[in-house]
Design an enzyme around this catalytic site. Structure first.
Site, PDB file in Angstrom:
ATOM      1  N   ARG A  35       0.827  -1.215   0.000  1.00 46.96           N
ATOM      2  CA  ARG A  35       0.000   0.000   0.000  1.00 46.96           C
ATOM      3  C   ARG A  35       0.859   1.262   0.000  1.00 46.96           C
ATOM      4  O   ARG A  35       0.474   2.258  -0.619  1.00 46.96           O
ATOM      5  CB  ARG A  35      -0.923  -0.006   1.216  1.00 46.96           C
ATOM      6  CG  ARG A  35      -2.029  -1.004   1.031  1.00 46.96           C
ATOM      7  CD  ARG A  35      -2.886  -1.110   2.256  1.00 46.96           C
ATOM      8  NE  ARG A  35      -4.071  -1.895   1.982  1.00 46.96           N
ATOM      9  CZ  ARG A  35      -4.851  -2.403   2.907  1.00 46.96           C
ATOM     10  NH1 ARG A  35      -4.569  -2.219   4.181  1.00 46.96           N
ATOM     11  NH2 ARG A  35      -5.910  -3.107   2.575  1.00 46.96           N
ATOM     12  N   LYS A 198     -20.707 -17.635  -1.196  1.00 47.48           N
ATOM     13  CA  LYS A 198     -22.123 -17.375  -0.930  1.00 47.48           C
ATOM     14  C   LYS A 198     -22.807 -16.456  -1.929  1.00 47.48           C
ATOM     15  O   LYS A 198     -22.257 -15.442  -2.336  1.00 47.48           O
ATOM     16  CB  LYS A 198     -22.247 -16.731   0.453  1.00 47.48           C
ATOM     17  CG  LYS A 198     -21.894 -17.689   1.568  1.00 47.48           C
ATOM     18  CD  LYS A 198     -22.064 -17.007   2.890  1.00 47.48           C
ATOM     19  CE  LYS A 198     -21.970 -18.025   4.024  1.00 47.48           C
ATOM     20  NZ  LYS A 198     -21.915 -17.338   5.315  1.00 47.48           N
ATOM     21  N   GLY A 354     -10.253  -9.934  -2.898  1.00 45.47           N
ATOM     22  CA  GLY A 354      -9.109 -10.598  -2.285  1.00 45.47           C
ATOM     23  C   GLY A 354      -8.847 -12.007  -2.790  1.00 45.47           C
ATOM     24  O   GLY A 354      -7.708 -12.360  -3.112  1.00 45.47           O
ATOM     25  N   GLY A 377     -13.756  -3.624   0.023  1.00 37.90           N
ATOM     26  CA  GLY A 377     -15.132  -3.123   0.166  1.00 37.90           C
ATOM     27  C   GLY A 377     -15.507  -2.078  -0.870  1.00 37.90           C
ATOM     28  O   GLY A 377     -16.621  -2.088  -1.400  1.00 37.90           O
TER      29      GLY A 377
HETATM   30  P1  AMP Z   1     -16.147 -15.229  -0.989  1.00 31.91           P
HETATM   31  O1  AMP Z   1     -15.451 -14.704   0.240  1.00 31.91           O
HETATM   32  O2  AMP Z   1     -17.621 -15.293  -0.880  1.00 31.91           O
HETATM   33  O3  AMP Z   1     -15.641 -14.589  -2.264  1.00 31.91           O
HETATM   34  O4  AMP Z   1     -15.718 -16.737  -1.058  1.00 31.91           O
HETATM   35  C1  AMP Z   1     -14.407 -17.148  -1.296  1.00 31.91           C
HETATM   36  C2  AMP Z   1     -14.252 -18.532  -0.767  1.00 31.91           C
HETATM   37  O5  AMP Z   1     -15.184 -19.390  -1.394  1.00 31.91           O
HETATM   38  C3  AMP Z   1     -12.906 -19.112  -1.004  1.00 31.91           C
HETATM   39  O6  AMP Z   1     -12.241 -19.203   0.205  1.00 31.91           O
HETATM   40  C4  AMP Z   1     -13.210 -20.491  -1.594  1.00 31.91           C
HETATM   41  O7  AMP Z   1     -12.466 -21.505  -1.005  1.00 31.91           O
HETATM   42  C5  AMP Z   1     -14.671 -20.676  -1.274  1.00 31.91           C
HETATM   43  N1  AMP Z   1     -15.330 -21.627  -2.159  1.00 31.91           N
HETATM   44  C6  AMP Z   1     -15.252 -21.691  -3.491  1.00 31.91           C
HETATM   45  N2  AMP Z   1     -15.940 -22.756  -3.960  1.00 31.91           N
HETATM   46  C7  AMP Z   1     -16.455 -23.394  -2.888  1.00 31.91           C
HETATM   47  C8  AMP Z   1     -17.244 -24.558  -2.724  1.00 31.91           C
HETATM   48  N3  AMP Z   1     -17.641 -25.283  -3.768  1.00 31.91           N
HETATM   49  N4  AMP Z   1     -17.581 -24.921  -1.483  1.00 31.91           N
HETATM   50  C9  AMP Z   1     -17.185 -24.183  -0.442  1.00 31.91           C
HETATM   51  N5  AMP Z   1     -16.451 -23.069  -0.529  1.00 31.91           N
HETATM   52  C10 AMP Z   1     -16.080 -22.667  -1.745  1.00 31.91           C
END
Ligand code: AMP
Length: 397
Positions: A35, A198, A354, A377
């Site tokens: 940064r 999610k 990230g 964010g």
């Molecule tokens: P997010 O913070 O919502 O962008 O989610 C990122 C995380 O989603 C990463 O740490 C991945 O390991 C996880 N991820 C990706 N695919 C899957 C899956 N099929 N089941 C569980 N976690 C997942």
């Protein structure tokens, strides 16, 4: 609108809002100076144009008032070395003594103000505090995209004291230029790859993207909410039951808007959420009981690759599998490689968030994509279509 290039900095004291919120180890040594490095071009340019940079940032999360742990003094030496100038440290960010130090600066001299968050008024966006900050300089340069989604004193509110003397630094300018290439004027076809765990955390972005993209690839853990919503059998795969209706609504909206939606048709199923799990290939909609989908399967990867490689603009936000475990990083690697291949053919590619940035670094493809955004964010809010206070303040919106 003023820019760093058009503005005459000669003899001016330039208040520059940067993001120096770097991690330190127990010995107060900087463990990642990305940064600080990122802010150097703007600061150097202002020096080159005869100005005196006055640097201001937040640093850590001081609870109430000054705390030595969060003092900018820990950054002075490293910052000075990177800049090649002996940076002076102010004892505070407002007040008579600081004002006098700022006033005494000669062209080319640099002053680092003490942590803005030693004053609770910073995060409150207090106008009087903003006015006192503004008294230290002749112009305001916002170069902290990471905090641009906050209407804090230094990131937005103080703009009102510089109606004709405010501008973006190179870092924010670069971020906005790249994001606008994707969001406002994309070369078609435009593809967004949305992954991650999610649906709930990505839903607003997905909805906003439906108005902009030709192709929407939904991958990662989100897959299973969609598959289940369509009656598929997903075993133990991650799923948000509260979002089944939403998933169907997205599909419907995509169809109405002529957006092609791509969701995994086959997956790599695992008997545990672990790097050592046993695996087997499975159709996305027929995962055996007790098993969970942790990566995209070969048929899916081939489809995703084909879509990505034939795109003119690509946005990637979120991995399409559990890339942290090598066994389940195959899909995300293929996505990263396809993005690199498309970029080589002339597509504009933006990697944001990230996890996708971690992916692209893990696969050593960072130099083969067009732009990597590191603003967490703020980036997500921009992708959601929200107006960022730190951007609006400069544009005068
Ligand atoms: P997010 O913070 O919502 O962008 O989610 C990122 C995380 O989603 C990463 O740490 C991945 O390991 C996880 N991820 C990706 N695919 C899957 C899956 N099929 N089941 C569980 N976690 C997942």
């Amino acid at each position: 609108m003023q820019t760093i290039s058009t503005y005459d900095f000669a003899g001016k004291k330039a208040l520059i809002r940067v993001d120096f919120n770097v991690p330190l180890n127990d010995n107060f040594e900087i463990t990642d100076d990305t940064r600080i490095r990122a802010a150097i071009p703007t600061i150097k340019k202002i020096i080159e144009k005869g100005g005196s940079p006055i640097i201001m940032s937040h640093f850590g999360r001081p609870k109430s008032g000054p705390e030595d742990k969060f003092s900018m003094r820990h950054l002075v030496k490293h910052f000075s070395n990177l800049l090649g100038v002996d940076v002076k440290l102010a004892p505070d960010c407002i007040g008579e003594e600081v004002k006098a130090m700022a006033k005494a600066l000669k062209p080319g001299e640099v002053l680092l103000l003490e942590n803005l968050r030693f004053h609770k008024e910073e995060e409150k966006g207090d106008v009087e505090f903003s006015r006192q900050l503004a008294e230290n300089g002749d112009c305001w340069v916002n170069d902290a995209f990471g905090t641009a989604h906050r209407a804090h004193a230094s990131t937005a509110v103080m703009a009102q004291f510089f109606p004709n003397d405010k501008m973006f630094g190179y870092l924010i300018e670069g971020e906005i230029e790249s994001l606008d290439k994707v969001l406002k004027n994309p070369t078609r076809p435009m593809t967004a790859i949305m992954g991650g765990a999610k649906v709930s955390s990505k839903i607003t972005i997905i909805e906003n993207m439906l108005d902009k993209v030709d192709n929407l690839i939904i991958g990662g853990g989100m897959t299973y909410t969609f598959v289940k919503a369509n009656g598929g059998k997903i075993g133990n795969s991650i799923c948000e039951d509260d979002y089944l209706e939403m998933a169907l609504a997205i599909q419907k909206k995509a169809a109405e808007k002529g957006v092609k939606l791509y969701i995994a048709t086959d997956v790599v199923a695992a008997d545990d959420f672990s790097p050592e799990a046993n695996t087997q290939p499975a159709p996305a909609n027929n995962i055996p009981d007790g098993w969970q989908g942790l990566d995209a399967g070969p048929e899916t990867i081939a489809t995703f690759k084909n879509v990505i490689e034939n795109s003119g603009t690509i946005l990637w936000n979120g991995p399409v599998g559990v890339f942290e475990f090598d066994k389940f990083a195959v899909g995300s690697r293929a996505v990263a490689e396809a993005i690199a291949a498309a970029t080589k053919k002339g597509a504009f590619s933006l990697i944001g968030g990230g996890d996708s940035v971690a992916c692209i670094n893990k696969f050593e493809l960072a130099d083969q994509v067009s732009y990597i955004s590191t603003a967490g964010g703020a980036l997500l809010e921009y992708l959601e279509g929200r107006v960022l206070p730190g951007v609006a303040a400069v544009l005068g919106e």
